[in-house]
Motif scaffolding. Structure first.
Motif, short mmCIF file in Angstrom:
data_model
loop_
_atom_site.label_atom_id
_atom_site.label_comp_id
_atom_site.label_asym_id
_atom_site.label_seq_id
_atom_site.Cartn_x
_atom_site.Cartn_y
_atom_site.Cartn_z
N GLU A 1 33.11 33.76 47.43
CA GLU A 1 33.86 33.02 46.41
C GLU A 1 35.23 32.58 46.91
O GLU A 1 35.71 31.51 46.54
CB GLU A 1 34.01 33.88 45.16
N SER A 2 35.86 33.39 47.73
CA SER A 2 37.21 33.06 48.20
C SER A 2 37.22 32.29 49.51
O SER A 2 38.19 31.59 49.82
CB SER A 2 38.03 34.35 48.38
N GLY A 3 36.12 32.41 50.29
CA GLY A 3 36.07 31.73 51.59
C GLY A 3 36.91 32.37 52.65
O GLY A 3 37.17 31.77 53.70
N SER A 4 37.32 33.62 52.39
CA SER A 4 38.22 34.27 53.34
C SER A 4 38.08 35.78 53.23
O SER A 4 38.08 36.33 52.12
CB SER A 4 39.67 33.86 53.04
N ILE A 5 37.99 36.45 54.37
CA ILE A 5 37.96 37.91 54.36
C ILE A 5 39.31 38.46 53.90
O ILE A 5 39.38 39.44 53.16
CB ILE A 5 37.58 38.46 55.74
N SER A 6 40.39 37.82 54.32
CA SER A 6 41.73 38.27 53.92
C SER A 6 41.90 38.21 52.41
O SER A 6 42.41 39.15 51.79
CB SER A 6 42.81 37.41 54.60
N GLU A 7 41.48 37.09 51.81
CA GLU A 7 41.61 36.94 50.37
C GLU A 7 40.69 37.92 49.64
O GLU A 7 41.06 38.51 48.62
CB GLU A 7 41.29 35.51 49.95
N ALA A 8 39.47 38.10 50.17
CA ALA A 8 38.55 39.06 49.56
C ALA A 8 39.12 40.47 49.62
O ALA A 8 39.03 41.23 48.65
CB ALA A 8 37.20 39.00 50.26
N ALA A 9 39.74 40.81 50.74
CA ALA A 9 40.35 42.14 50.88
C ALA A 9 41.48 42.32 49.88
O ALA A 9 41.64 43.40 49.29
CB ALA A 9 40.87 42.32 52.31
N ARG A 10 42.26 41.25 49.67
CA ARG A 10 43.35 41.33 48.69
C ARG A 10 42.80 41.55 47.29
O ARG A 10 43.32 42.38 46.53
CB ARG A 10 44.18 40.05 48.74
N ARG A 11 41.73 40.80 46.93
CA ARG A 11 41.13 40.96 45.61
C ARG A 11 40.59 42.36 45.40
O ARG A 11 40.71 42.94 44.31
CB ARG A 11 39.99 39.95 45.42
N LEU A 12 39.95 42.90 46.44
CA LEU A 12 39.31 44.20 46.33
C LEU A 12 40.27 45.36 46.60
O LEU A 12 39.88 46.52 46.46
CB LEU A 12 38.12 44.28 47.29
N GLN A 13 41.49 45.01 47.02
CA GLN A 13 42.51 46.02 47.35
C GLN A 13 42.01 46.94 48.47
O GLN A 13 42.11 48.17 48.40
CB GLN A 13 42.91 46.81 46.11
N LEU A 14 41.47 46.29 49.51
CA LEU A 14 40.96 47.00 50.69
C LEU A 14 41.56 46.37 51.94
O LEU A 14 42.15 45.28 51.88
CB LEU A 14 39.43 46.92 50.76
N SER A 15 41.39 47.02 53.07
CA SER A 15 41.81 46.41 54.33
C SER A 15 40.75 45.42 54.80
O SER A 15 39.58 45.51 54.40
CB SER A 15 41.99 47.49 55.40
N LYS A 16 41.15 44.46 55.62
CA LYS A 16 40.20 43.47 56.14
C LYS A 16 39.12 44.14 56.97
O LYS A 16 37.95 43.72 56.94
CB LYS A 16 40.94 42.43 56.99
N SER A 17 39.48 45.20 57.69
CA SER A 17 38.48 45.86 58.54
C SER A 17 37.40 46.52 57.69
O SER A 17 36.22 46.51 58.07
CB SER A 17 39.17 46.90 59.42
N VAL A 18 37.77 47.08 56.55
CA VAL A 18 36.79 47.72 55.68
C VAL A 18 35.83 46.67 55.10
O VAL A 18 34.61 46.88 55.06
CB VAL A 18 37.48 48.50 54.54
N SER B 1 35.07 43.78 56.43
CA SER B 1 34.23 43.31 57.54
C SER B 1 33.12 44.32 57.86
O SER B 1 31.96 43.94 58.09
CB SER B 1 35.08 43.07 58.78
N GLU B 2 33.45 45.59 57.85
CA GLU B 2 32.45 46.63 58.12
C GLU B 2 31.36 46.62 57.05
O GLU B 2 30.17 46.76 57.35
CB GLU B 2 33.13 48.00 58.18
N ARG B 3 31.75 46.46 55.79
CA ARG B 3 30.77 46.47 54.71
C ARG B 3 29.86 45.24 54.78
O ARG B 3 28.66 45.33 54.50
CB ARG B 3 31.49 46.52 53.36
N LEU B 4 30.43 44.10 55.18
CA LEU B 4 29.61 42.90 55.34
C LEU B 4 28.60 43.09 56.47
O LEU B 4 27.42 42.71 56.34
CB LEU B 4 30.50 41.69 55.64
N ALA B 5 29.05 43.64 57.57
CA ALA B 5 28.16 43.87 58.71
C ALA B 5 27.03 44.82 58.33
O ALA B 5 25.86 44.62 58.69
CB ALA B 5 28.96 44.42 59.89
N ASP B 6 27.37 45.86 57.56
CA ASP B 6 26.36 46.82 57.13
C ASP B 6 25.35 46.16 56.19
O ASP B 6 24.15 46.42 56.28
CB ASP B 6 27.05 47.99 56.42
N LEU B 7 25.84 45.27 55.30
CA LEU B 7 24.94 44.57 54.38
C LEU B 7 23.99 43.66 55.13
O LEU B 7 22.78 43.64 54.85
CB LEU B 7 25.77 43.76 53.38
N GLU B 8 24.51 42.91 56.10
CA GLU B 8 23.66 42.01 56.88
C GLU B 8 22.62 42.80 57.69
O GLU B 8 21.47 42.37 57.81
CB GLU B 8 24.52 41.15 57.81
#
Length: 305
Positions: free
Chosen positions: A15-32, A34-41
């Motif tokens: 929805e945001s088109g950005s890992i940085s923006e998604a991390a801000r929305r979720l109040q998480l770090s970008k690395s977390v 990214s790790e969750r996306l990799a695990d989902l894929e």
């Protein structure tokens, strides 16, 4: 196994088109994230996102999975809200679609007090005159004016909607006041295009009557219709929830041709087969209380009677 946090991260990135923006929305770090996306894929055995240094976009598989992912997150949010409602609390998202003019003029005060009363609710109000598909477009309910045409919706009645012919006193002074159907045909009209109508329809003792006249303006917005009539452009058949205040002040005159337009309804409706949540029921009840019986915008007519 699919993990909810991975699905939530994917939806946020898509929805945001950005890992940085998604991390801000979720109040998480970008690395977390990214790790969750990799695990989902890895779990899905599919690439969901194209990643470049400039942007992130959905793959074909990602686009197909996104709608399901949104539904999953919606169901989870509803389940949480349902548990809260069982404990006597109203929380979580509530997504409502409503017409532009009615929403702007009449939903505001009711919604403000509603949200003040239930501060844990997250209301999204989409003002749009387009006839949305409540279920397919992800709305909990729609507020609508007119006939209930979709049999897949279950409705709560909010108020009757009376429609009256109106014109400015200046227009009538210049062009005369019509007193019959035949007189009306000699005047210019302002018409609402969203229903595909360029005529007026009335109920007589002999049944329905359609009146066609020349159009000064065709437009898909009630505010513009009212304002054009106030400016003396022509005559319009408008709901009193749009014109009540101007009629009461004398800025618009009601035209009596001896018959009325069919009465319509203002209602809240939710998709059939979906349980009406406690927060949706309370939303409808707050609107009913705010509007009143008869509706407050018809106060001028009640005083006359």
């Amino acid at each position: 196994m699919l993990k909810l946090e991975g699905i939530a991260g994917f939806v946020a990135v898509a929805e945001s088109g950005s890992i940085s923006e998604a991390a801000r929305r979720l109040q998480l770090s970008k690395s977390v994230v990214s790790e969750r996306l990799a695990d989902l894929e890895k779990t899905l055995n599919a690439t969901l996102l194209h990643r470049t240094t400039r942007k992130i976009s959905l793959t074909e598989d990602g686009g197909a999975f996104l709608e399901r992912a949104k539904r999953i997150m919606c169901e989870v949010a509803e389940a949480k809200a349902d548990m809260a409602e069982r404990r006597g609390s109203l929380i979580g998202p509530l997504r409502i679609s409503a017409p532009v003019t009615f929403g702007r003029m009449h939903l505001g005060p009711a919604i403000y007090s509603f949200l003040e009363k239930y501060p844990k609710l997250e209301l999204t109000l989409d003002l749009n005159d387009r006839r949305v598909d409540a279920a397919a477009d992800g709305y909990d309910a729609v507020v609508r004016h007119g006939p209930l045409e979709d049999s897949r919706l279950v409705a709560w009645h909010l108020a009757p909607s009376r429609r009256m012919l109106v014109a400015s006193p200046e227009y009538l002074a210049r062009n005369g006041t019509p007193g019959s159907i035949e007189d009306l045909k000699n005047h210019r009209g302002v018409f609402y295009t969203n229903r595909g109508l360029s005529d007026w329809r009335f109920i007589s003792d002999d049944g329905p009557i359609t009146v066609r006249t020349s159009a000064a303006l065709r437009v898909n917005n009630g505010d513009v219709m009212r304002d054009s009539v106030l400016a003396g452009l022509g005559i319009a058949l408008l709901p009193t929830f749009i014109t009540g205040a101007e009629i009461q002040k004398g800025d618009l005159a009601v035209i009596d041709i001896g018959m009325e337009a069919p009465e319509e309804s203002i209602y809240v409706a939710h998709p059939e087969g979906r349980r009406a949540s406690a927060k949706l029921k309370e939303f409808a009840a707050c609107l009913q209380t705010a509007i009143g019986t008869p509706p407050y915008w018809d106060a001028w007519n009640n005083q006359e009677n």
